[in-house]
Design a protein around this motif. Structure first.
Motif, PDB file in Angstrom:
ATOM      1  N   ALA A  29       0.829  -1.208   0.000  1.00  0.00           N
ATOM      2  CA  ALA A  29       0.000   0.000   0.000  1.00  0.00           C
ATOM      3  C   ALA A  29       0.859   1.252   0.000  1.00  0.00           C
ATOM      4  CB  ALA A  29      -0.886   0.014   1.239  1.00  0.00           C
ATOM      5  N   GLN A  30       0.493   2.205  -0.841  1.00  0.00           N
ATOM      6  CA  GLN A  30       1.101   3.508  -0.707  1.00  0.00           C
ATOM      7  C   GLN A  30       0.707   4.023   0.672  1.00  0.00           C
ATOM      8  OE1 GLN A  30       0.176   6.069  -4.008  1.00  0.00           O
ATOM      9  NE2 GLN A  30       1.058   4.653  -5.494  1.00  0.00           N
ATOM     10  N   LEU A  31       1.644   4.648   1.353  1.00  0.00           N
ATOM     11  CA  LEU A  31       1.433   5.038   2.743  1.00  0.00           C
ATOM     12  C   LEU A  31       0.161   5.874   2.928  1.00  0.00           C
ATOM     13  CD1 LEU A  31       2.706   4.607   5.483  1.00  0.00           C
ATOM     14  CD2 LEU A  31       4.069   6.653   5.112  1.00  0.00           C
ATOM     15  N   HIS A  32      -0.115   6.765   2.000  1.00  0.00           N
ATOM     16  CA  HIS A  32      -1.311   7.610   2.132  1.00  0.00           C
ATOM     17  C   HIS A  32      -2.601   6.801   2.024  1.00  0.00           C
ATOM     18  CE1 HIS A  32      -2.726   7.667  -2.045  1.00  0.00           C
ATOM     19  NE2 HIS A  32      -1.461   7.574  -2.363  1.00  0.00           N
ATOM     20  N   ALA A  33      -2.537   5.583   1.488  1.00  0.00           N
ATOM     21  CA  ALA A  33      -3.724   4.741   1.317  1.00  0.00           C
ATOM     22  C   ALA A  33      -3.843   3.659   2.398  1.00  0.00           C
ATOM     23  CB  ALA A  33      -3.705   4.093  -0.060  1.00  0.00           C
ATOM     24  N   ASP A  58      -4.716   3.706   5.493  1.00  0.00           N
ATOM     25  CA  ASP A  58      -5.957   3.764   6.271  1.00  0.00           C
ATOM     26  C   ASP A  58      -7.132   3.158   5.497  1.00  0.00           C
ATOM     27  OD1 ASP A  58      -4.727   4.903   8.460  1.00  0.00           O
ATOM     28  OD2 ASP A  58      -5.346   6.947   7.963  1.00  0.00           O
ATOM     29  N   PHE A  59      -7.165   3.375   4.190  1.00  0.00           N
ATOM     30  CA  PHE A  59      -8.206   2.780   3.341  1.00  0.00           C
ATOM     31  C   PHE A  59      -8.189   1.263   3.497  1.00  0.00           C
ATOM     32  CE2 PHE A  59      -8.882   0.588  -0.729  1.00  0.00           C
ATOM     33  CZ  PHE A  59     -10.224   0.849  -0.942  1.00  0.00           C
ATOM     34  N   TYR A  60      -7.006   0.663   3.379  1.00  0.00           N
ATOM     35  CA  TYR A  60      -6.884  -0.790   3.493  1.00  0.00           C
ATOM     36  C   TYR A  60      -7.141  -1.261   4.923  1.00  0.00           C
ATOM     37  CZ  TYR A  60      -5.050  -0.572  -1.229  1.00  0.00           C
ATOM     38  OH  TYR A  60      -4.912  -0.354  -2.572  1.00  0.00           O
ATOM     39  N   ALA A  61      -6.722  -0.473   5.910  1.00  0.00           N
ATOM     40  CA  ALA A  61      -6.974  -0.836   7.307  1.00  0.00           C
ATOM     41  C   ALA A  61      -8.481  -0.912   7.576  1.00  0.00           C
ATOM     42  CB  ALA A  61      -6.301   0.164   8.239  1.00  0.00           C
ATOM     43  N   ARG A  62      -9.249  -0.011   6.996  1.00  0.00           N
ATOM     44  CA  ARG A  62     -10.710  -0.053   7.165  1.00  0.00           C
ATOM     45  C   ARG A  62     -11.303  -1.329   6.572  1.00  0.00           C
ATOM     46  NH1 ARG A  62      -9.999   5.407   6.022  1.00  0.00           N
ATOM     47  NH2 ARG A  62     -10.667   5.166   3.849  1.00  0.00           N
ATOM     48  N   GLU A 109       8.064  -2.394   8.161  1.00  0.00           N
ATOM     49  CA  GLU A 109       8.349  -0.961   8.189  1.00  0.00           C
ATOM     50  C   GLU A 109       8.013  -0.308   6.843  1.00  0.00           C
ATOM     51  OE1 GLU A 109       9.421   0.487  11.030  1.00  0.00           O
ATOM     52  OE2 GLU A 109       9.237  -1.515  11.911  1.00  0.00           O
ATOM     53  N   VAL A 110       7.961   1.013   6.853  1.00  0.00           N
ATOM     54  CA  VAL A 110       7.745   1.780   5.625  1.00  0.00           C
ATOM     55  C   VAL A 110       8.967   1.618   4.725  1.00  0.00           C
ATOM     56  CG1 VAL A 110       7.428   4.108   4.689  1.00  0.00           C
ATOM     57  CG2 VAL A 110       6.271   3.435   6.815  1.00  0.00           C
ATOM     58  N   TYR A 111       8.734   1.468   3.440  1.00  0.00           N
ATOM     59  CA  TYR A 111       9.804   1.356   2.454  1.00  0.00           C
ATOM     60  C   TYR A 111       9.419   2.163   1.222  1.00  0.00           C
ATOM     61  CZ  TYR A 111       6.613  -2.112   0.486  1.00  0.00           C
ATOM     62  OH  TYR A 111       5.505  -2.739  -0.019  1.00  0.00           O
ATOM     63  N   GLU A 112      10.391   2.420   0.388  1.00  0.00           N
ATOM     64  CA  GLU A 112      10.161   3.210  -0.815  1.00  0.00           C
ATOM     65  C   GLU A 112      10.095   2.300  -2.036  1.00  0.00           C
ATOM     66  OE1 GLU A 112      12.709   6.420  -3.123  1.00  0.00           O
ATOM     67  OE2 GLU A 112      12.116   7.113  -1.122  1.00  0.00           O
ATOM     68  N   GLU A 113       9.108   2.566  -2.870  1.00  0.00           N
ATOM     69  CA  GLU A 113       8.960   1.854  -4.139  1.00  0.00           C
ATOM     70  C   GLU A 113       8.580   2.895  -5.187  1.00  0.00           C
ATOM     71  OE1 GLU A 113       5.771  -1.379  -5.653  1.00  0.00           O
ATOM     72  OE2 GLU A 113       6.945  -2.006  -3.909  1.00  0.00           O
ATOM     73  N   ALA A 114       9.348   2.966  -6.249  1.00  0.00           N
ATOM     74  CA  ALA A 114       9.120   3.957  -7.313  1.00  0.00           C
ATOM     75  C   ALA A 114       9.089   5.377  -6.750  1.00  0.00           C
ATOM     76  CB  ALA A 114       7.839   3.640  -8.086  1.00  0.00           C
ATOM     77  N   GLY A 115       9.893   5.629  -5.701  1.00  0.00           N
ATOM     78  CA  GLY A 115       9.965   6.958  -5.118  1.00  0.00           C
ATOM     79  C   GLY A 115       8.788   7.316  -4.227  1.00  0.00           C
ATOM     80  N   ILE A 116       7.933   6.344  -3.896  1.00  0.00           N
ATOM     81  CA  ILE A 116       6.727   6.593  -3.100  1.00  0.00           C
ATOM     82  C   ILE A 116       6.792   5.728  -1.840  1.00  0.00           C
ATOM     83  CG2 ILE A 116       4.202   6.430  -3.081  1.00  0.00           C
ATOM     84  CD1 ILE A 116       4.381   6.627  -6.211  1.00  0.00           C
ATOM     85  N   PRO A 117       6.550   6.311  -0.654  1.00  0.00           N
ATOM     86  CA  PRO A 117       6.540   5.501   0.573  1.00  0.00           C
ATOM     87  C   PRO A 117       5.409   4.468   0.544  1.00  0.00           C
ATOM     88  CG  PRO A 117       6.557   7.848   1.092  1.00  0.00           C
ATOM     89  CD  PRO A 117       6.309   7.725  -0.375  1.00  0.00           C
ATOM     90  N   VAL A 150       3.902   0.572   2.488  1.00  0.00           N
ATOM     91  CA  VAL A 150       3.936  -0.333   3.633  1.00  0.00           C
ATOM     92  C   VAL A 150       3.278  -1.645   3.206  1.00  0.00           C
ATOM     93  CG1 VAL A 150       1.760   0.488   4.653  1.00  0.00           C
ATOM     94  CG2 VAL A 150       3.514  -0.513   6.103  1.00  0.00           C
ATOM     95  N   ALA A 151       3.865  -2.768   3.620  1.00  0.00           N
ATOM     96  CA  ALA A 151       3.262  -4.075   3.335  1.00  0.00           C
ATOM     97  C   ALA A 151       2.092  -4.285   4.274  1.00  0.00           C
ATOM     98  CB  ALA A 151       4.305  -5.178   3.510  1.00  0.00           C
TER      99      ALA A 151
END
Length: 143
Positions: free
Chosen positions: A106-110, A112-116, A124-132, A134-135
């Motif tokens: 999940a992109q970090l900003h999303a 909460d969407f998946y948590a719901r 931990e948070v990681y970068e993929e394609a320059g975007i933070p 989280v698994a």
């Protein structure tokens, strides 16, 4: 209320429509390099398209191993239930295939969407394609 339909499809049949949504969201809006957006998983995944008046407005895919990815909704169509519907379709299919655990990046900003939807962060948070990112994963009930 926004009217849209979901269509289950595959890359061979709908690459242009799926690609149009992903290019607009990931490449144009988020700056993901084209070389990272397209991969061999497209050909072997089950895909869903969200359509409004026949035009593609969202997409998602389920890989054979139960990973969900490439979820995208065009900006003008966000916050209308399309992402929830796409995720729901992928979860139903994953469960029907007997997957007990579904994972996604999940992109970090999303997150909460998946948590719901019942996903929990793993790692931990990681970068993929320059975007933070989280698994995340969700355990599905057995069929």
């Amino acid at each position: 209320m926004s009217v849209f339909t979901l269509v289950e499809t595959d890359w061979a049949r709908d690459a242009p429509r799926l690609g149009a949504v992903r290019r607009r969201v990931f490449v144009d809006e988020q700056g993901v390099p084209e070389s990272l957006e397209w991969d061999a998983h497209d050909a072997v995944s089950t895909h869903w398209l969200a359509l409004a008046d026949g035009a593609p407005v969202g997409c998602a895919r389920l890989l054979p191993d139960g990973r969900i990815g490439r979820m995208a909704v065009l900006p003008a169509w966000r916050a209308r239930g399309i992402g929830r519907a796409l995720l729901g379709a992928a979860l139903v299919e994953a469960q029907a295939r007997g997957h007990r655990t579904v994972r996604l990046s999940a992109q970090l900003h999303a997150a909460d969407f998946y948590a719901r939807a019942g996903f929990v962060v793993i790692g931990e948070v990681y970068e993929e394609a320059g975007i933070p990112h989280v698994a995340m994963q969700k355990t599905l009930p057995s069929v």
